[in-house]
Design a protein around this motif. Sequence first.
Motif, PDB file in Angstrom:
ATOM      1  N   HIS A  56       6.048   0.309   6.044  1.00  0.00           N
ATOM      2  CA  HIS A  56       5.402   1.440   5.144  1.00  0.00           C
ATOM      3  C   HIS A  56       6.453   1.308   4.359  1.00  0.00           C
ATOM      4  N   ILE A  57       6.125   1.720   3.241  1.00  0.00           N
ATOM      5  CA  ILE A  57       6.761   1.535   2.387  1.00  0.00           C
ATOM      6  C   ILE A  57       6.537   3.043   1.080  1.00  0.00           C
ATOM      7  N   ARG A  69       0.943  -1.168  -0.007  1.00  0.00           N
ATOM      8  CA  ARG A  69       0.125  -0.205   0.159  1.00  0.00           C
ATOM      9  C   ARG A  69       1.293   1.190   0.249  1.00  0.00           C
ATOM     10  N   ALA A  70       0.167   1.963   0.143  1.00  0.00           N
ATOM     11  CA  ALA A  70       0.489   3.955  -0.325  1.00  0.00           C
ATOM     12  C   ALA A  70       0.387   4.233   1.377  1.00  0.00           C
ATOM     13  N   HIS A  71       0.592   5.328   1.960  1.00  0.00           N
ATOM     14  CA  HIS A  71       0.889   5.481   3.248  1.00  0.00           C
ATOM     15  C   HIS A  71       1.133   6.699   3.170  1.00  0.00           C
ATOM     16  N   ILE A  98       9.094  -6.465  14.878  1.00  0.00           N
ATOM     17  CA  ILE A  98       9.488  -5.224  14.955  1.00  0.00           C
ATOM     18  C   ILE A  98       8.319  -4.606  13.645  1.00  0.00           C
ATOM     19  N   THR A  99       7.696  -3.622  13.204  1.00  0.00           N
ATOM     20  CA  THR A  99       6.716  -3.525  12.545  1.00  0.00           C
ATOM     21  C   THR A  99       6.467  -2.079  12.165  1.00  0.00           C
ATOM     22  N   ASP A 100       6.640  -0.789  12.885  1.00  0.00           N
ATOM     23  CA  ASP A 100       7.046   0.424  12.772  1.00  0.00           C
ATOM     24  C   ASP A 100       8.028   0.347  12.029  1.00  0.00           C
ATOM     25  N   VAL A 101       8.034   0.103  10.823  1.00  0.00           N
ATOM     26  CA  VAL A 101       9.379   0.619  10.083  1.00  0.00           C
ATOM     27  C   VAL A 101       9.099   1.111   8.988  1.00  0.00           C
ATOM     28  N   ASP A 112       4.875  -5.411   3.601  1.00  0.00           N
ATOM     29  CA  ASP A 112       3.664  -4.694   3.904  1.00  0.00           C
ATOM     30  C   ASP A 112       2.275  -4.921   4.895  1.00  0.00           C
ATOM     31  N   ALA A 113       2.161  -6.576   4.770  1.00  0.00           N
ATOM     32  CA  ALA A 113       1.909  -7.347   5.138  1.00  0.00           C
ATOM     33  C   ALA A 113       2.121  -7.453   6.952  1.00  0.00           C
TER      34      ALA A 113
END
Lengths: 935, 431
Positions: free
Chosen positions: B216-217, B40-42, B72-75, B211-212
């Motif tokens: 955030h990319i 996704r785009a954020h 660690i997902t807040d990346v 992303d899953a």
Amino acid sequence: MSLTAVAAPMRLDAQPGEVIERGRPLSFRWNGAPRVGFAGDTIASALAASGVRVFSRSFKYHRPRGLLSASYHDPGCMLQVDDEPNVRGAHRRLRDGMDVASQNTWPSLRFDVRAANQLVGRFIGAGFYYKTFMKPQVLLPAYQSVLKRFSAGGRTSPDDPRDYYDKRYAHPDVVVAGAGPAGITAALAAAESGAQVLLVEEEHDLGGHLRWGGTEDLARLHQLRDLIAAQPAIEVMTNSVVVGRYDGNWLAIVQRELPHACERLVKARAKVLVVAAGLIERPYVFQGNDVPGVMLSTAVRRLINLHAVRPGHRAVVLSANPEGDAAAEDLARIGVEVRRVLDVRRGEDLVAARGGGGVRSVQCHDGARIDCDLVVTAAGWTAPTSLLNMAGDKPVYVAEAARFLPSRLPDDVLPTGGIAGTGDTDALIAHARATGAEAARRAAGRGEAVRIPALPAGRHPEHFIGRTHGMVDFSEDVSSKDLLSAAREGYDSVELVKRYTTVTMGPVQGKLETVNAVAVLSRATGRTIGETGTTVWRPPYAPVTLGALAGRILEPVRYSPMQRWHEAHGATPLVAGAWIRPDRYGDPAQEVRNVRERVGIIDVTPLGKLDLRGPDVPRLLNLLYVNKWSKLDVGRVRYGVMCAEDGVVLDDGVTGRLGEDRYLMSTTSSGAATVWEWVEGWLQTERPDWQVHVIPMTTGYASMNVAGPRSRELLQRVTEGVDLDPEAFPYMHVREGRVAGVDDCFMWRIGFTGELSYEIHAPAMYGLHVWETLLDVGDDLGIKPFGVEAQRIMRLEKGHAIVGQDTDGLTQAFGAGIDWAIKLDKDDFAGKPELVWQRDRDDYFVLVGLQPEDGSVVPPEASQIVEGRNVIVGRVTSSRMSPTLGRSICLGFVAPHLRAAGTRVTVQLPDGRRITARVTEQHAHVDPEGVRMRG
Amino acid sequence: MGVGGAHDGSRNGHRPTARYSAFALFTRGLRKSPWPRAWRAHDLRPSYDVVIVGGGVHGLATAYYLAANHGITDVAVLDKGYIGSGGSGRNTAIVRSNYLTPEGVRFYDRSVKLYERLSADLNFNVMFSQRGHLTLAHNDSSLRTMRWRAEVNKLEGVDSEVISPEDIKRLVPYMDTSASARYPILGALHHPPGGTIRHDAVVWGYARGADAHGVHIHQGTEVTGIQVARDRVTAVRTTRGDIATPVVVNCTAGWSTLISDMVGVRTPVATFPLQAAVTEPVKPFLDTVVVSGSLHVYVSQTDRGELVFGASVDPFTSYSMRGSLEFIEELAGHVLALMPSLSKVRLLRQWAGLCDMTPDYSPIMGPTPVEGFYLDVGWGTYGFKAGPVSGESMAELIATTKTPEIIATFDLARFADGRLVGEKGAASVGH
């Protein structure tokens, strides 16, 4: 005549501009069946005249494909011609006896079982392969072998001959890419202004679109051609393409089908490049736009006017521009029933074309359904900006013109003609005339660059995609629906969508499809075409054969002046870098014994030799070698080791002082070029103030080593002006004198073989004479030549390491076991800081002599020295059976704890067996004291 | 369609993924239901726990393993262009582990092992085709090096062996194995587990996987500065706004020195262009990857039939990614020296990528004197094949702040201490 009519039902009566020679019929085969055509036909025009509509099957869905653009870049017309794959059938001229076949069809063009893919199309949209076959992994190879069967390319064979290709350099003032009316005019104007011009045209004839135009166009065409023929300053290349523009206007031009070569690569350093590439008509995206019989207007006009081929019987024309209208007129003129002209400018449109192997009907915007066998689209033009991009241009999109225009170019690249803007022929010619004159002025360096008034952008409807989905990339079978779903999945920039769907990546390289792809993508993302931008156009503009790029292979083999003698005496050749050397003349062990007992001679010409002159040579030597050079007397030679800045051994060799300011440095054979670059690199970039002249002399001297106890006796017979007495000419000295009647020979006494030996460097042109004289005069002394293998055995017996074999890319100098030579007390030398670290760490693998306990076993080189199950603690770098000792001997690396003489190590042979070897006292296995060589 | 694409996104952590499978292809095909976005785009968040600079295989793999292995997902992964626009999409997609040093073999073997299960792990077919890899020897010294590599590989449990010209001819019937060839072939190192992979798919697969997990990319997001306070990273400045973060990972190539310069960390990296080219498709005839170090060329054929060529880096430093004519001339000459019957095959496209070369042809991985600033750079010509193991190791390093053993020798300090790692022999042209 009637026979021709039967064989070519679609051939028209003579057309005013036709290029076929009706008096020269040619016969060829199409998928095995005999066909006829005329000289001047392309393969495709001859086939179309004979009634062929389907030329190939598409890449993925195996849909039947016919002619689309009828030009070099026609994606549906890639054919196998004899042993040549991927021939552009709509460009390649027919030759008598050609064997032409369709590609990517099985079992036949007419019935292709893989067309079943069309039925499952909805399941195998763009990128479907990324979404399946993940597990189990074992299915992937099976899937890949299926995929391979779908490869659209033609066939090659390992037995295909390597044909003749050529290269040429050219130095024109101005190169004009494209010889339509604008290109021709620009060339003429440049030539009239004094420039030497190269005019390059991709098609077989000059004239561009004038060739398929009406009476007025043809009149102008002949006029322009006459002017070109009368202009001696213009060299014309037809069937040739400027495929690349590199830095400094370095141009790659490919000439095809020359009498003497399949292709020729012309490399031209042009002062100015004029790009007059014209415009490429782009397809219109709508349902069924790839059904055979749906063609571009230019294709229709080419077929009719150039090749006198009737493209169909009942046509529907979609026209957004005057060229489309002209196509409709051409069709009407030859008696094709034009059932409807849909004028885009009046809001009319085409919705779908229906048919299988050929179009049968179309559906219009107003719901009308019209039966027809030909659909012509004239939806707009794409500027082939490839060469401009290569010059740094980023073309800008102009919406009202529905096209890209050049934006910023260097002064030595000038666009003209259709690629530069829009106008009638007169306007384009006026622009081209100004451009050509300016190009000549810039080429001559006459004053500042003057801007040429730009052509107007023009007006054209933005009519890329219709109200239905259709094919965007015909080579890759990518539809607008594929692009849309890719964008929806996140592949929504032009580069991502290209990589995900492979749109524009096929053999046509985006020439037809890029702008349509961008249009689809911008519709999907809500961005404008300008914001979306295009992908980067990369060279080459048109594909080039590997043969042409390679040309004749100019990688000469290097031989010593004695090579003829070696060949005549049965030497086994050894490829050593650029050199071919004698590996052996017979049994190397026998050659070794002859050197040890009598005298032998070896050709060592490939040894690198650098003549160094100037007062700063000692400083240079001190900087590059790890040992000291400040006190080398005239007449002496010294062994030295060089390291790179990382302390890794780079090369070794001896350097002799021939005179007060004159030295001769020798390098290893394989390191000759590297060391020369290394020396020059230091002198030119780090120590430019040092006074040293470097002259590479490797091939200036023929070098030979005379080795063995009787070598002095032999040389005494042929040497003048040098006292060979051991007192007068001791070990590690150099003398200059006359050998075998040849002046200016150097001799130095060194001992790579471990024997008394003299290395003679004779002026190369006398090398063979000196060599033969020595063999002649030494006959009674038992002189025999020896090769590289015998020398390798002897140097191993003597324990001399070979850089690159007994050292590697990791071996810092202490690891080579030459501590005695490394002088860390010198102020500085290349690699010193690293070597200080190495010494301080003292944890390195080191080179040692090794002897297997069982002397009959020679552990192959690269055998690993191991501990435990698989811990590597060293390796064998050199190994041979020693004829002198009658046992196996080695050099090898061992870990620090195994360095001590007498240590027993385990060597794992490649076959898995393990043997024990003993670390020896010194590297030398034979005569460690050096008595023999100092004799 | 909306670029925001918040079909099924949750602000943090996992989201339900649309699993890829043959069955799903079938059912979606029947229902004509579109696939959701792969990633996704954020909007840019004001802060992240970890900011990774560079959306290539290294950056995305690091993000994926941070989330998948360490929670660690807040990346955020930032790329100034599109993901995979650098070396990840420009390499010739060769994967192998037949290196020369035991450390090198172990490191790349771990990468091969990860690649082998990557399609399943990521639920994205990266098309790893272990078709075998041949490194030709044209003289006895390179044959000796091949034997050396084979012996080290065998001891490390990696499948490699030296084979004869006859064996080579059987594997590659197009190869000129005659003794009269200008560069006669004396043998080759055969490495059956080596092969090719779809490089873009690796990028996309990691992006989708990350992303899953909630990563955030951010494409089109260029880093313009990195803020440091008291030798600690505090924030990243980008063309889309500032991000507060305690951890910045430099996973760039080509411009890696410029990113490191932003925090004052100097690296001995010189950037060289590496060129490659591809031909038009011809019917598949080449099943293995063929490499010739002496001729500076490597060749493989895609399933579509294109021949993919690469070479060694250009002999000068540059940031230019334009191809040169000299390159394709020499390349073609050397390809034809190996396979003379290909003279009629046409070269379709050439391109270049940028390689950050270090003095010892080994990467720089690990922490730096600036706390929170990590390096995964200097990947020369071998970065792609190391993508998975690098991501795995960097993630472990960031999560645990302990340097994993497998990358311990690649630390930045080695250049100051004179502990160079040596892979020149196997890495310079050994693709």
